[in-house]
Design an enzyme around this catalytic site. Structure first.
Site, PDB file in Angstrom:
ATOM      1  N   ASP A  34       0.834  -1.205   0.000  1.00 32.14           N
ATOM      2  CA  ASP A  34       0.000   0.000   0.000  1.00 32.14           C
ATOM      3  C   ASP A  34       0.867   1.252   0.000  1.00 32.14           C
ATOM      4  O   ASP A  34       0.551   2.244  -0.652  1.00 32.14           O
ATOM      5  CB  ASP A  34      -0.914   0.013   1.232  1.00 32.14           C
ATOM      6  CG  ASP A  34      -2.043  -1.002   1.127  1.00 32.14           C
ATOM      7  OD1 ASP A  34      -2.240  -1.539   0.015  1.00 32.14           O
ATOM      8  OD2 ASP A  34      -2.712  -1.250   2.131  1.00 32.14           O
ATOM      9  N   ASP A  38       0.748   4.142  -2.768  1.00 31.37           N
ATOM     10  CA  ASP A  38       0.458   5.537  -2.408  1.00 31.37           C
ATOM     11  C   ASP A  38       1.560   6.479  -2.866  1.00 31.37           C
ATOM     12  O   ASP A  38       1.303   7.637  -3.203  1.00 31.37           O
ATOM     13  CB  ASP A  38       0.273   5.661  -0.886  1.00 31.37           C
ATOM     14  CG  ASP A  38      -1.042   5.045  -0.407  1.00 31.37           C
ATOM     15  OD1 ASP A  38      -1.953   4.885  -1.234  1.00 31.37           O
ATOM     16  OD2 ASP A  38      -1.147   4.731   0.796  1.00 31.37           O
ATOM     17  N   SER A  83     -13.646   7.934  -2.155  1.00 28.97           N
ATOM     18  CA  SER A  83     -12.574   7.316  -1.373  1.00 28.97           C
ATOM     19  C   SER A  83     -11.841   8.399  -0.579  1.00 28.97           C
ATOM     20  O   SER A  83     -12.005   9.593  -0.838  1.00 28.97           O
ATOM     21  CB  SER A  83     -11.590   6.598  -2.300  1.00 28.97           C
ATOM     22  OG  SER A  83     -11.015   7.514  -3.207  1.00 28.97           O
ATOM     23  N   LEU A  84     -11.043   7.962   0.383  1.00 29.37           N
ATOM     24  CA  LEU A  84     -10.294   8.897   1.221  1.00 29.37           C
ATOM     25  C   LEU A  84      -9.013   9.337   0.520  1.00 29.37           C
ATOM     26  O   LEU A  84      -8.429   8.586  -0.245  1.00 29.37           O
ATOM     27  CB  LEU A  84      -9.929   8.234   2.552  1.00 29.37           C
ATOM     28  CG  LEU A  84     -11.100   7.788   3.433  1.00 29.37           C
ATOM     29  CD1 LEU A  84     -10.573   7.030   4.646  1.00 29.37           C
ATOM     30  CD2 LEU A  84     -11.926   8.978   3.882  1.00 29.37           C
ATOM     31  N   GLU A 117     -10.831   7.878  13.351  1.00 31.24           N
ATOM     32  CA  GLU A 117     -10.741   6.444  13.635  1.00 31.24           C
ATOM     33  C   GLU A 117      -9.767   5.834  12.642  1.00 31.24           C
ATOM     34  O   GLU A 117      -9.547   6.380  11.550  1.00 31.24           O
ATOM     35  CB  GLU A 117     -12.097   5.760  13.541  1.00 31.24           C
ATOM     36  CG  GLU A 117     -12.743   5.799  12.171  1.00 31.24           C
ATOM     37  CD  GLU A 117     -14.124   5.132  12.180  1.00 31.24           C
ATOM     38  OE1 GLU A 117     -14.159   3.913  11.923  1.00 31.24           O
ATOM     39  OE2 GLU A 117     -15.123   5.819  12.443  1.00 31.24           O
ATOM     40  N   LYS A 119      -8.292   3.541   9.703  1.00 35.42           N
ATOM     41  CA  LYS A 119      -8.874   3.046   8.447  1.00 35.42           C
ATOM     42  C   LYS A 119      -8.535   1.560   8.278  1.00 35.42           C
ATOM     43  O   LYS A 119      -7.381   1.173   8.208  1.00 35.42           O
ATOM     44  CB  LYS A 119      -8.309   3.865   7.280  1.00 35.42           C
ATOM     45  CG  LYS A 119      -8.578   3.294   5.892  1.00 35.42           C
ATOM     46  CD  LYS A 119     -10.037   3.391   5.493  1.00 35.42           C
ATOM     47  CE  LYS A 119     -10.234   3.038   4.030  1.00 35.42           C
ATOM     48  NZ  LYS A 119      -9.974   1.618   3.717  1.00 35.42           N
ATOM     49  N   ARG A 140     -18.096  -0.483  -3.765  1.00 36.73           N
ATOM     50  CA  ARG A 140     -17.826   0.895  -4.176  1.00 36.73           C
ATOM     51  C   ARG A 140     -17.808   1.038  -5.693  1.00 36.73           C
ATOM     52  O   ARG A 140     -18.309   1.990  -6.252  1.00 36.73           O
ATOM     53  CB  ARG A 140     -16.471   1.364  -3.627  1.00 36.73           C
ATOM     54  CG  ARG A 140     -16.211   2.847  -3.931  1.00 36.73           C
ATOM     55  CD  ARG A 140     -14.733   3.203  -3.846  1.00 36.73           C
ATOM     56  NE  ARG A 140     -14.149   2.872  -2.580  1.00 36.73           N
ATOM     57  CZ  ARG A 140     -14.249   3.611  -1.479  1.00 36.73           C
ATOM     58  NH1 ARG A 140     -14.959   4.713  -1.496  1.00 36.73           N
ATOM     59  NH2 ARG A 140     -13.668   3.235  -0.356  1.00 36.73           N
ATOM     60  N   GLU A 177     -16.820  -0.919   6.036  1.00 37.34           N
ATOM     61  CA  GLU A 177     -15.782  -1.780   5.481  1.00 37.34           C
ATOM     62  C   GLU A 177     -16.029  -3.238   5.857  1.00 37.34           C
ATOM     63  O   GLU A 177     -16.337  -3.553   7.013  1.00 37.34           O
ATOM     64  CB  GLU A 177     -14.426  -1.338   6.039  1.00 37.34           C
ATOM     65  CG  GLU A 177     -13.263  -1.665   5.161  1.00 37.34           C
ATOM     66  CD  GLU A 177     -12.993  -0.600   4.096  1.00 37.34           C
ATOM     67  OE1 GLU A 177     -12.026  -0.783   3.337  1.00 37.34           O
ATOM     68  OE2 GLU A 177     -13.737   0.385   4.002  1.00 37.34           O
TER      69      GLU A 177
END
Length: 280
Positions: A34, A38, A83-84, A117, A119, A140, A177
């Site tokens: 990840d 990113d 999405s975040l 919180e 993720k 999604r 989620e």
């Protein structure tokens, strides 16, 4: 650097991200971490910020998620399922706060309060309830169109199927989620690379009887369409979710400033090994 060279670097990064998107979203088999993903995404966004002539329909600034699979019926989200965004350092967070104040036309002195919180590294899903009955479950997808995975979601035991609370809205889309706890994953680890892959693969089974065999869980944190609206703060909504029978994060917290945000992040990082699910 010349314009053509910049465009070539940019396009290479876009194509690289497309390859990883396909592995992650379509095949549920990521080939990089990840963090590495990113990093590529940030490099693309940084290039676009620096060179305004750079544009591409496959840029992470233009799209959310991935094209829904043909295996499932496609259904439009009544409210886009976004999405975040990532923040990699304090400057990114400060920039985020500045954008919010500009958007809301607030002065710099105005205090903002945030609900925070961790993720979960799972699969996003939207659950539609009408008159308290769970009637539709969507992935999604690309944020606008999702996959109808209702039958698979109904196999998840901690998703309420009927809610008989008087304060439950006539229409509510609960978003959250789907994940597999680390402790549960130990029992099935020989069949999957990691909990996220197991959750993704299970939700994409055409036969829900196969999905039923996997110890999936759902944690709620957001919402889509709602009528009538009977909450006005995220903290109120999270409290109501628990009352209605949904699992929410026990690590929800309220923060008031950049110092609190940093402090909360450090606390979560220290607890990461103890938390029974993987974090993004």
């Amino acid at each position: 650097m010349k314009k053509k060279e910049i465009e070539k670097i940019y396009l290479n990064k876009i194509n690289e991200l497309k390859k990883h998107d396909k592995a992650y979203f379509e095949h549920d088999k990521p080939i990089i971490s990840d963090h590495a993903y990113d990093k590529i995404k940030k490099e693309i966004l940084d290039l676009e910020k620096k060179y305004k002539f750079l544009k591409n329909k496959n840029s992470p600034s233009k799209k959310v998620g991935y094209t829904p699979s043909d295996k499932f019926k496609k259904v439009a989200h009544s409210v886009p399922m976004l999405s975040l965004s990532n923040a990699f350092n304090k400057e990114d967070v400060l920039d985020f706060l500045k954008k919010i104040k500009n958007f809301l036309n607030l002065s710099n002195e105005k205090k903002l309060i945030f609900s925070t919180e961790p993720k979960i590294d799972g699969i996003s899903a939207s659950l539609k309830y009408i008159e308290g009955i769970f009637v539709l479950g969507l992935s999604r997808g690309d944020g606008k169109i999702g996959e109808d995975i209702t039958s698979n979601l109904k196999t998840i035991t901690n998703i309420p199927k009927i809610i008989k609370k008087k304060n439950f809205p006539k229409l509510l889309e609960v978003r959250g989620e789907v994940y597999i706890a680390k402790s549960d994953f130990k029992r099935i680890s020989k069949n999957f690379a990691n909990p996220r892959n197991a959750a993704a693969g299970s939700l994409r089974q055409k036969n829900y009887e196969e999905t039923k065999k996997i110890p999936l869980k759902f944690i709620a944190y957001s919402f889509g369409a709602v009528h009538p609206l009977n909450f006005y703060k995220q903290s109120q909504y999270l409290k109501l979710l628990k009352e209605w029978g949904f699992e929410t994060s026990p690590l929800n917290n309220i923060v008031n400033n950049i110092e609190d945000i940093e402090k909360n992040h450090k606390i979560i990082e220290k607890k990461r090994a103890e938390i029974d699910y993987d974090l993004d």
